[in-house]
Write a protein that holds these residues in place. Structure first.
Motif, PDB file in Angstrom:
ATOM      1  N   ARG A 203      55.825 -42.129  44.432  1.00 29.26           N
ATOM      2  CA  ARG A 203      54.909 -41.671  45.482  1.00 29.26           C
ATOM      3  C   ARG A 203      54.136 -40.436  45.024  1.00 29.26           C
ATOM      4  O   ARG A 203      52.946 -40.314  45.278  1.00 29.26           O
ATOM      5  N   ILE A 204      54.821 -39.496  44.351  1.00 27.82           N
ATOM      6  CA  ILE A 204      54.086 -38.310  43.897  1.00 27.82           C
ATOM      7  C   ILE A 204      53.186 -38.637  42.714  1.00 27.82           C
ATOM      8  O   ILE A 204      52.181 -37.959  42.494  1.00 27.82           O
ATOM      9  N   GLN A 207      50.151 -39.545  44.436  1.00 28.88           N
ATOM     10  CA  GLN A 207      49.487 -38.357  44.964  1.00 28.88           C
ATOM     11  C   GLN A 207      48.800 -37.569  43.842  1.00 28.88           C
ATOM     12  O   GLN A 207      47.689 -37.059  44.020  1.00 28.88           O
ATOM     13  N   ARG A 286      54.454 -30.477  54.227  1.00 28.26           N
ATOM     14  CA  ARG A 286      54.793 -31.851  54.585  1.00 28.26           C
ATOM     15  C   ARG A 286      55.612 -31.904  55.859  1.00 28.26           C
ATOM     16  O   ARG A 286      55.910 -32.981  56.364  1.00 28.26           O
ATOM     17  N   ILE A 331      51.662 -38.618  53.055  1.00 28.14           N
ATOM     18  CA  ILE A 331      52.811 -37.707  53.048  1.00 28.14           C
ATOM     19  C   ILE A 331      54.031 -38.335  53.711  1.00 28.14           C
ATOM     20  O   ILE A 331      53.934 -38.938  54.774  1.00 28.14           O
ATOM     21  N   ASN A 335      60.242 -36.419  51.531  1.00 30.62           N
ATOM     22  CA  ASN A 335      60.141 -36.489  50.073  1.00 30.62           C
ATOM     23  C   ASN A 335      60.062 -35.077  49.492  1.00 30.62           C
ATOM     24  O   ASN A 335      59.033 -34.412  49.603  1.00 30.62           O
ATOM     25  N   GLN A 338      57.120 -33.773  46.869  1.00 27.72           N
ATOM     26  CA  GLN A 338      55.698 -33.717  47.206  1.00 27.72           C
ATOM     27  C   GLN A 338      55.086 -32.333  47.029  1.00 27.72           C
ATOM     28  O   GLN A 338      53.877 -32.174  47.116  1.00 27.72           O
TER      29      GLN A 338
END
Length: 385
Positions: A203-204, A207, A286, A331, A335, A338
Motif C-alpha cells: 500500500r505504501i 502511495q 492518518r 489512507i 497502517n 504510511q
C-alpha cells in the motif's frame, strides 16, 4: 532558471539524488523481503530482551538518521509497551549521564547510513560504559561501516541489520537510506505478524508512486519561488516534517529558508514565521482524531488575508482550502507504514529547488561545510560529569 530548463535536467543524466529518490518504492519491497528473511534471527535476539519488565528502549542517530527515531518512537512504544525515547547521538556524546541509567536494562537501536560517523561509534561505546545491561540493534546501509562490523563481548547483546547496498545513498543528502531504515525498524516491531505485513507495505509502495507521479506539481510549486517553506506534522509525521525541513535546507545549500513544527505547536509563536510568500506543507495524519486538530489550523491559516499558499499531503478529501494544492493518498488508519511516503515530498521539493537555483543536488554544499560523512568532530573519551 525557466521551467523547461528544470525539466531538461530531470530527464537527463544519471544523477544519484534523482535515482535514489525515484527508486524508493521498489527498495521498500526489497527491505520487506530482507526483514522477513532475517525475521527468525531478529526475533531470537529481541524476544528475550523485550521480556525484561523494566527495559528501556533508545532510538538514536545523527541528523537525518536521528529523525528516524522521531518518526518511529510512537509505533514502537505502542507495540512493545515499553518506554521508547528518541535521542540523537549528537546529544548523547556530550551528556551521556542525562540519557543512560546504569541500573536499567537498555536496548539501544542505532540508525546510520554509513555507520562511520564519529558520534555513532562513540554512542555505542558510551552505552557500553554507562549501562550495566546494554543491548544493541544496529540498522545500517553500509556493510563495510564501523557499526556493521562491531563486536560484542556477548553475542546475545548485539544484532546488526545491513540493508541492501542500493539503500546506501551515494549523494550527500540521505533519501532512500532514511525511508528504508525507517521501514526496517517499523517492520521489526511487527515481526510477530511479518507474513501478513506485505499487503500494507505494498500500500505504501502505491502511495510513494502516487507522490512520484505528482513530480510536476511539486516542480511547479518550486518555480513559483516561495521565500519560505513550512513543514507541519503531528506525532510520527512531526519526525517526517523535520526531515523534510532538513532535506530542503541541505539540497539548497541553505538558500531556501524553511522550518518545521507540529500543528498545535505552530500556534504558539512559530506562526510569526509566515509571510505572504510562504508555502505551508501540511502532512496530514492518518488518524481521524488528530486530523480534526490539524484541519482547524489549516483552515485558520487559509483565512489569512495574505492568501497563504499551501500543499496538502494525505487522505484529505474533506479538507477544502483556498490557494492550495493537494496530493491525495488512499489512507488506512491502521497502517503504521504510511508515515514513510510523505518523506518523498521534502526530497522532491529539495531536489527541484536545488536545480532551480543552479545547484548540483548530488553535492549541494558549495563551501564544503557539510559532507556525506560528517567531518571535523573530535571525540573526547575522558568524560567527567
Amino acid at each position: 532558471m525557466q521551467k523547461n530548463q528544470v525539466s531538461e535536467f530531470t530527464s537527463g543524466g544519471e544523477a544519484h539524488t534523482q535515482r535514489e529518490i525515484l527508486s524508493q518504492p521498489e527498495l521498500w519491497q526489497e527491505v520487506f523481503h530482507l526483514i522477513r528473511q532475517e525475521s527468525e534471527g531478529i526475533a531470537g535476539f529481541l524476544r528475550p530482551v523485550l521480556q525484561k519488565g523494566n527495559l528501556r528502549v533508545l532510538l538514536t542517530g545523527a541528523g537525518t538518521s536521528g529523525f528516524i527515531g522521531d518518526a518511529a518512537q510512537g509505533t514502537l512504544q505502542k507495540i512493545w509497551q515499553r518506554p521508547v525515547q528518541a535521542v540523537p547521538t549528537t546529544e548523547i556524546v556530550t551528556q551521556p549521564e542525562t540519557v543512560f541509567i546504569r541500573s536499567v536494562p537498555t536496548l539501544l537501536i542505532s540508525f546510520a547510513r554509513s555507520g562511520n560517523s564519529p558520534e555513532s561509534v562513540e554512542t555505542v561505546r558510551l552505552a557500553n560504559a554507562s549501562c550495566d545491561e546494554i543491548y544493541h540493534l544496529i540498522i545500517t546501509c553500509n556493510g563495510e561501516g564501523a557499526l556493521a562490523n562491531m563486536n560484542a563481548t556477548a553475542p546475545s547483546h548485539l544484532y546488526q541489520i545491513v540493508l541492501p547496498e542500493a539503500t546506501n545513498d551515494k549523494s550527500l543528502a540521505m533519501t532512500s537510506s532514511f525511508t528504508c531504515m525507517l521501514l526496517s525498524v517499523l517492520l521489526v516491531a511487527h515481526l510477530d505478524s511479518i507474513e501478513s505485513e506485505l499487503e500494507r507495505v505494498l500500500r505504501i509502495v502505491e502511495q510513494g508512486n502516487t507522490i512520484l507521479e505528482e513530480k510536476s506539481l511539486l516542480e511547479a510549486l518550486v518555480i513559483k519561488g516561495f521565500e519560505r517553506v513550512v513543514f507541519i506534522g503531528s506525532g510520527e509525521f512531526l519526525g517526517i516534517a523535520r526531515e523534510c525541513h532538513l532535506k530542503l535546507l541541505e539540497l539548497t545549500d541553505g538558500k531556501q529558508v524553511c522550518m518545521s513544527d507540529s500543528f498545535l505547536g505552530f500556534r504558539h509563536g512559530p506562526r510569526a514565521f509566515v509571510n505572504e510568500h510562504t508555502l505551508m506543507v501540511y502532512l496530514f495524519s492518518r488518524k481521524p482524531h488528530i486530523l480534526r486538530y490539524e484541519r482547524d489550523l489549516a483552515e485558520d491559516i487559509s483565512r489569512d488575508a495574505r492568501e497563504i499558499q499551501s500543499l496538502q499531503i494525505g487522505g484529505i478529501h474533506e479538507v477544502a482550502l483556498p490557494h492550495s494544492s493537494k496530493i491525495t493518498l488512499s489512507i488506512d488508519p491502521e497502517n503504521p507504514y504510511q508515515v514513510i511516503p510523505a518523506a518523498l515530498v521534502g526530497q522532491l521539493l529539495g531536489y527541484y529547488s536545488a536545480v532551480h537555483l543552479g545547484i548540483n543536488p548530488d553535492s549541494p554544499s558549495v563551501s564544503g561545510s557539510i559532507s556525506r560523512v560528517v567531518q571535523g568532530v573530535n571525540i573526547y573519551t575522558e568524560y567527567n560529569s
